[in-house]
Design an enzyme around this catalytic site. Structure first.
Site, short mmCIF file in Angstrom:
data_model
loop_
_atom_site.label_atom_id
_atom_site.label_comp_id
_atom_site.label_asym_id
_atom_site.label_seq_id
_atom_site.Cartn_x
_atom_site.Cartn_y
_atom_site.Cartn_z
CB THR A 121 -0.89 -0.01 1.25
OG1 THR A 121 -1.65 -1.22 1.23
CG2 THR A 121 -1.83 1.19 1.28
CB CYS A 266 -4.20 -2.18 6.83
SG CYS A 266 -3.17 -3.46 6.08
N1 LIG Z 1 -1.27 -7.22 6.26
C1 LIG Z 1 -2.37 -6.96 5.58
O1 LIG Z 1 -3.47 -7.39 5.93
C2 LIG Z 1 -2.31 -6.14 4.32
C3 LIG Z 1 -3.40 -6.12 3.44
C4 LIG Z 1 -3.33 -5.36 2.29
C5 LIG Z 1 -2.19 -4.62 2.03
N2 LIG Z 1 -1.14 -4.63 2.90
C6 LIG Z 1 0.05 -3.85 2.57
O2 LIG Z 1 1.03 -4.76 2.05
C7 LIG Z 1 2.34 -4.35 2.44
C8 LIG Z 1 3.03 -5.48 3.20
O3 LIG Z 1 2.31 -5.73 4.39
P1 LIG Z 1 2.59 -7.02 5.29
O4 LIG Z 1 1.58 -6.99 6.39
O5 LIG Z 1 2.69 -8.22 4.40
O6 LIG Z 1 4.04 -6.65 5.85
P2 LIG Z 1 5.05 -7.53 6.71
O7 LIG Z 1 5.75 -6.61 7.60
O8 LIG Z 1 4.32 -8.72 7.26
O9 LIG Z 1 6.09 -8.10 5.63
C9 LIG Z 1 6.98 -7.33 4.93
C10 LIG Z 1 8.22 -8.18 4.61
O10 LIG Z 1 9.07 -7.48 3.71
C11 LIG Z 1 10.41 -7.81 4.02
N3 LIG Z 1 11.29 -6.82 3.40
C12 LIG Z 1 11.49 -5.52 3.74
N4 LIG Z 1 12.34 -4.93 2.88
C13 LIG Z 1 12.67 -5.86 1.95
C14 LIG Z 1 13.48 -5.86 0.79
N5 LIG Z 1 14.09 -4.75 0.36
N6 LIG Z 1 13.59 -7.00 0.08
C15 LIG Z 1 12.97 -8.11 0.48
N7 LIG Z 1 12.16 -8.18 1.56
C16 LIG Z 1 12.01 -7.07 2.30
C17 LIG Z 1 10.42 -7.82 5.53
O11 LIG Z 1 11.53 -8.54 6.03
C18 LIG Z 1 9.08 -8.51 5.83
O12 LIG Z 1 9.22 -9.92 5.93
C19 LIG Z 1 2.14 -3.08 3.28
O13 LIG Z 1 2.27 -1.97 2.42
C20 LIG Z 1 0.71 -3.20 3.76
O14 LIG Z 1 0.12 -1.95 4.01
C21 LIG Z 1 -1.17 -5.40 4.03
#
Ligand SMILES: NC(=O)c1ccc[n+]([C@@H]2O[C@H](COP(=O)([O-])OP(=O)(O)OC[C@H]3O[C@@H](n4cnc5c(N)ncnc54)[C@H](O)[C@@H]3O)[C@@H](O)[C@H]2O)c1
Length: 438
Positions: A121, A266
């Protein structure tokens, strides 16, 4: 299709696993060695119903692999989904450092055409920044390689992420060129066999759509919370009001549940980030600023109810908490109301015993030994001055009131999720304080 997913968190791991399930050849990259080691050893770093089976099946079939090697991951996918975190920066804006680092890594290592897809996001204008970062890295090494940038925001809900990904209400794709759109259509074709679900639009509109969706849902919750607090003063029952308005098809029943405030990774950050974006363009989103303010107050409501009952000084008082995750069916405690409630009680000198069906590990990581942890929901009740319910887990919904009463010091339930019929709880000899109920 060869696909790389960058970031194996809630979104990245679900995306990678579900795309592999349809026969794609998927590599998931994460820089967190511990996560990748765990996934390679057959473990799942998060709790998400059904995810373990789908990951195991696709790893077994050779369609899903995990790596920390950037060169390997960039070389693999024609499509590179960026699904890394976008946490709030100190000023509330979305911190893009992980997204831009991921983009630069792709720019540094790519040797052929790639579609780089922002699934995280991200604020409006991020695709332009991703494009500039990749172009700069290519220029630094004198490489001239074509690439496309697209936006494909994710709408999955934790706790139902597989179902949401596999049967999406809509698939929003923001893209500027036909080549990228064609590739995105190919990837998502299996997800829309029943009817077309893909909405192709310009990139900025796609980026804004995700924020608009979360902002609307957060607004409904804060609206109901504010009305619930008014209902309490007026002697009305918000649950009856909820049904009374939800039956109007223009309103609907979803996301009208009053409670102890919204949390998670989120809504809080996305509402803040959208307000911040508006500020940058000289606007104030008054509705959304109020949504956030109402939510902040609501997260402390259970503590307020406790202090109204026991006074500000809670030394010598002990409280049982059911529910630590920000919502049921997840172990995610980011911005969870339980943290505000626990902090508020501890700060006033109380002690706390807490139970959650799946978030105990996460709670221990965040809270350490500040609270006691029960192995079962009944364990935490002994000698507590009240039971506080913070998450609406199914298994809390039909409890043995007699057994609860026998364990509590006094029969008081403060219910932050309106789980019970007040008459039934009171018939069982409890004092019952819920949100906006008679
Ligand atoms: N969690 C939800 O329900 C949800 C739903 C829709 C959208 N989103 C969006 O999706 C995105 C991710 O959310 P999430 O909850 O999965 O996050 P998260 O924190 O669970 O996972 C993110 C991962 O990215 C990894 N990471 C960071 N930098 C990196 C890089 N340069 N290369 C490789 N890996 C890297 C981290 O180590 C981590 O494992 C956010 O923008 C969030 O707003 C989340």
């Amino acid at each position: 299709m060869k696909i790389t997913v960058v970031g194996t968190g809630y979104v990245g791991l679900v995306t990678g696993a579900c795309l592999a399930e349809y026969g794609n050849d998927v590599v998931c990259l994460d820089l967190d060695q511990r996560k990748i080691d765990m996934l390679r050893a057959g473990g799942i770093p998060i709790f998400e119903p059904g995810l373990d089976d789908i990951v195991a099946r696709n790893v077994q079939a050779g369609r899903l692999r995990f790596t920390t090697d950037i060169n390997e991951s960039v070389a693999h996918g024609t499509v590179q989904f960026i699904a890394v975190g976008t946490p709030p920066d100190e000023d509330g804006s979305a911190d893009l450092q992980y997204v831009l680092a991921a983009a630069r890594n792709i720019g540094r290592a790519m040797t052929e055409y790639k579609v780089i897809v922002d699934k995280s996001t991200v604020p409006v204008g991020t695709a332009d920044k991703v494009k500039a970062a990749v172009a700069e890295e290519l220029e630094k090494r004198g490489a001239s390689i074509e690439f496309s940038v697209a936006s494909n925001p994710e709408f999955l809900k934790e706790g139902a992420a597989i179902e949401d990904f596999m049967r999406p209400d809509r698939i929003v794709v923001g893209a500027e060129d036909d080549r990228a759109i064609r590739i995105m259509r190919t990837i998502y074709q299996p997800f829309q066999r029943n009817h077309e679900r893909m909405l192709v639009m310009d990139i900025r509109s796609a980026e804004l759509t995700k924020y608009a969706a979360n902002a609307m849902l957060a607004t409904r919750i804060s609206f109901m919370n504010e009305l619930a607090n008014l209902a309490e003063k007026l002697g009305a029952d918000i649950e009856l009001v909820r049904k009374g308005i939800g039956s109007d098809p223009r309103i609907g029943y979803s996301f009208l549940y009053p409670g102890a405030g919204y949390g998670g990774s989120c809504f809080p950050k996305d509402v803040k980030a959208l307000c911040k974006t508006a500020n940058e363009y000289g606007m104030t989103l008054k509705v959304l600023e109020a949504v956030e303010e109402v939510n902040d107050t609501q997260k402390s409501l259970l503590v307020k109810k406790v202090t109204q009952r026991f006074g500000e000084d809670l030394k010598g008082r002990h409280f049982a908490i059911w529910g630590l995750a920000f919502k049921p069916k997840t172990d995610d405690m980011r911005e969870a109301p339980s943290l505000v409630v626990i902090d508020g009680l501890l700060a006033r000198g109380a002690t706390v015993s807490a139970f959650d069906p799946v978030a105990m590990h996460e709670a221990q990581r965040i809270l350490g030994d500040k609270v006691n942890y029960g192995k079962t929901l009944m364990d935490v009740l002994d000698n507590a001055d009240a039971l506080l319910i913070v998450t609406e887990w199914k298994e809390f919904q039909v409890p043995d009131f007699g057994a609860i009463k026998a364990r509590l010091k006094q029969p008081l339930v403060i219910d932050g999720r309106n789980l019970f019929d007040p008459a039934i709880v009171r018939d069982n000899g409890f004092e019952y304080d819920a949100i906006g109920r008679l």
